[in-house]
Scaffold this active site. Structure first.
Site, mmCIF file in Angstrom:
data_model
loop_
_atom_site.group_PDB
_atom_site.id
_atom_site.type_symbol
_atom_site.label_atom_id
_atom_site.label_comp_id
_atom_site.label_asym_id
_atom_site.label_seq_id
_atom_site.Cartn_x
_atom_site.Cartn_y
_atom_site.Cartn_z
ATOM 1 N N ASP A 99 -2.268 1.967 31.518
ATOM 2 C CA ASP A 99 -1.745 3.625 30.601
ATOM 3 C C ASP A 99 0.078 3.217 30.939
ATOM 4 O O ASP A 99 0.745 3.379 31.897
ATOM 5 C CB ASP A 99 -2.016 4.278 31.457
ATOM 6 N N ASP A 345 2.456 5.729 24.283
ATOM 7 C CA ASP A 345 1.186 5.583 25.209
ATOM 8 C C ASP A 345 0.735 4.801 24.479
ATOM 9 O O ASP A 345 -0.103 4.955 23.697
ATOM 10 C CB ASP A 345 1.230 6.657 25.292
#
Length: 492
Positions: A99, A345
């Site tokens: 992440d 992201d």
């Protein structure tokens, strides 16, 4: 339920792995399955809902700093996991979500209880057991980083270090207190630990990070798998690698193979690259069609002390066909409070845009496509995506979509498959296609967080590089399915 999981299996075939090297090449092996979902509608609805939840989680005004630091791992079908081993006596395997939207590494530890985790993705490896001697001191910078709102003296007081010890800075034997993290649909309590972290391989020595700091959770709510944070923070994986080997930790990139939720389209690993390879290597790795020879298009990372765990950039507009739609200020730059900007992201599936920009994009897209094809309103309701269209034949003409980032010549033309998903509507037995961008909500409501998010679905087919030394993010079209083979051949 079986998960639709994109698995990162980290191995270094015929590659000498030492921390002095300029580059580490990690194949990201994708394992896809639709068994969890009864239909494509359900798969898309689940993924679009979780993308929206993750985005709006960043705008909860009542969250404190610790809660804001960890981003929401997404639903099965959009996550990427990394496999490591922790400790040495004996080494214990762990699997974590990758992440770039958070800056902490944490995972479940034995004994482990996950409340309300029925039906969620789980790892096949049991939670590791850790020694209590591996806890982190309340005086350490890592403890302060995990508890950003408290000083080290406050933390040591919570850990019952006597006052005279606090005043003389003699609390090193007192452990960092537990911390609470909240997610969009779950939460956890964790302690900081320190142990060796290694990436196991079958043919060469492992890459070893001694004294690696991570969170260890014994109880979570709705979160059965941990997270490997790649964000720009002290406790992230790249930051900790950089303390040992700056050339590896200060730059990383990934190239996600285009899958379109179809496991039969994935025949090669997706490379995750720590460090850099030079321009000559990039030219040697170019494809015969020129698609791999594209130069990087860079945009600057916005300095954001209020949200230091994000890679925020400025998006100044989106072109739909020949029409250039200017972006509102909220996605172009940060305000005085550090809110706004566009987050790049790896953990969010679909790109989220503020309503004003999204509606303008949809209106122009519908003007071009809707005059020829029937709107599939029922599909829109079932998937959470819009606009969707029914079409006959094999091809539907859609306008080109280009993202214009802040910077000279910083424009990224998206491949058609990155923004228009085509599938068979099983209910009506018709071909249908949907725009794969999402409405993030009214501009006025997007306070306390980013103005937009560039999701991983729109990043497929690009090498996305995070140059932390020069504080910039770059995009270059690549044949991701062959990039691993080419780079690995150069290392053999």
């Amino acid at each position: 339920m079986a998960s639709l999981l994109l698995c990162f299996i980290l191995c270094f075939s015929s590659l000498s792995v030492t921390l002095s090297e300029q580059l580490l090449l990690l194949p990201l092996t994708h394992s896809l399955s639709k068994n969890q979902f009864n239909s494509t509608h359900q798969l898309l609805k689940s993924t679009s809902t979780r993308s929206s939840m993750r985005f709006h989680h960043h705008h909860h005004k009542k969250l404190n700093k610790q809660q804001q630091q960890v981003s929401l791992p997404l639903s099965p079908g959009s996550d990427y996991t990394l496999s490591f081993t922790i400790g040495s006596n004996p080494p214990q395997p762990i699997s974590l979500y990758m992440d770039t939207g958070s800056d902490l590494v944490w995972f479940p530890c034995s004994p482990f209880e996950c409340i309300l985790c029925e039906g969620k993705s789980t790892t096949t490896t049991p939670p590791p057991k850790l020694s209590k001697n591996a806890t982190v001191s309340c005086k350490s910078p890592a403890c302060s980083a995990a508890h950003t709102s408290l000083s080290s003296s406050d933390l040591c007081a919570i850990s019952h270090c006597p006052l005279d010890y606090i005043e003389t800075s003699d609390c090193s034997s007192f452990s960092c207190p537990p911390f609470y993290y909240a997610y969009g649909d779950g939460s956890l309590i964790a302690r900081l630990y320190k142990d060796s972290l290694s990436v196991p391989t079958s043919s060469v020595p492992s890459m070893l990070l001694p004294n690696f700091t991570f969170g260890c959770a014994h109880t979570t709510l709705g979160e059965p798998i941990g997270v490997a944070g790649f964000g720009p923070g002290l406790l992230s994986l790249p930051a900790q690698i950089a303390t040992v080997s700056p050339q590896l930790g200060n730059r990383f990139s990934y190239c996600l193979v285009s899958h379109s939720f179809n496991q039969y389209r994935v025949h090669r690993p997706s490379p995750l690259i720590l460090g850099r390879y030079d321009d000559e290597e990039r030219k040697e790795n170019s494809g015969v069609d020129g698609s791999d020879s594209a130069e990087f298009v860079y945009t600057s990372i916005l300095d954001n002390p209020s949200h230091p765990y994000f890679y925020s950039v400025g998006l100044k507009g989106i072109s739909v066909g020949k029409r250039n739609i200017p972006a509102p200020e909220i996605v172009k730059r940060l305000d005085r409070s550090g809110n706004g900007g566009t987050v790049v992201d790896s953990g969010t599936t679909f790109t989220m845009l503020p309503a004003s920009l999204y509606n303008s994009v949809v209106a122009e897209f519908d003007r071009r496509v809707g005059r020829v094809h029937e709107r599939a309103s029922e599909v829109e309701d079932k998937t959470g995506l819009r606009p969707c269209y029914y079409y006959d034949g094999k091809v539907v003409n859609v306008p080109a979509v280009v993202l214009h980032f802040v910077g000279n010549g910083s424009s990224v033309a998206l491949p058609r498959r990155n923004y228009f998903y085509e599938f068979l509507d099983g209910d009506k037995k018709k071909n249908v296609g949907c725009l794969m961008l999402m409405n993030g909500g009214d501009d006025e409501e997007l306070s306390g967080g980013p103005g937009a998010i560039l999701g991983n679905y729109q990043q497929q087919g690009f090498e996305v590089v995070y140059d932390l030394e020069k504080k910039r993010v770059g995009f270059a079209r690549r044949q991701c399915s062959s990039l691993w083979d080419k780079l690995n051949q150069n290392k053999t």
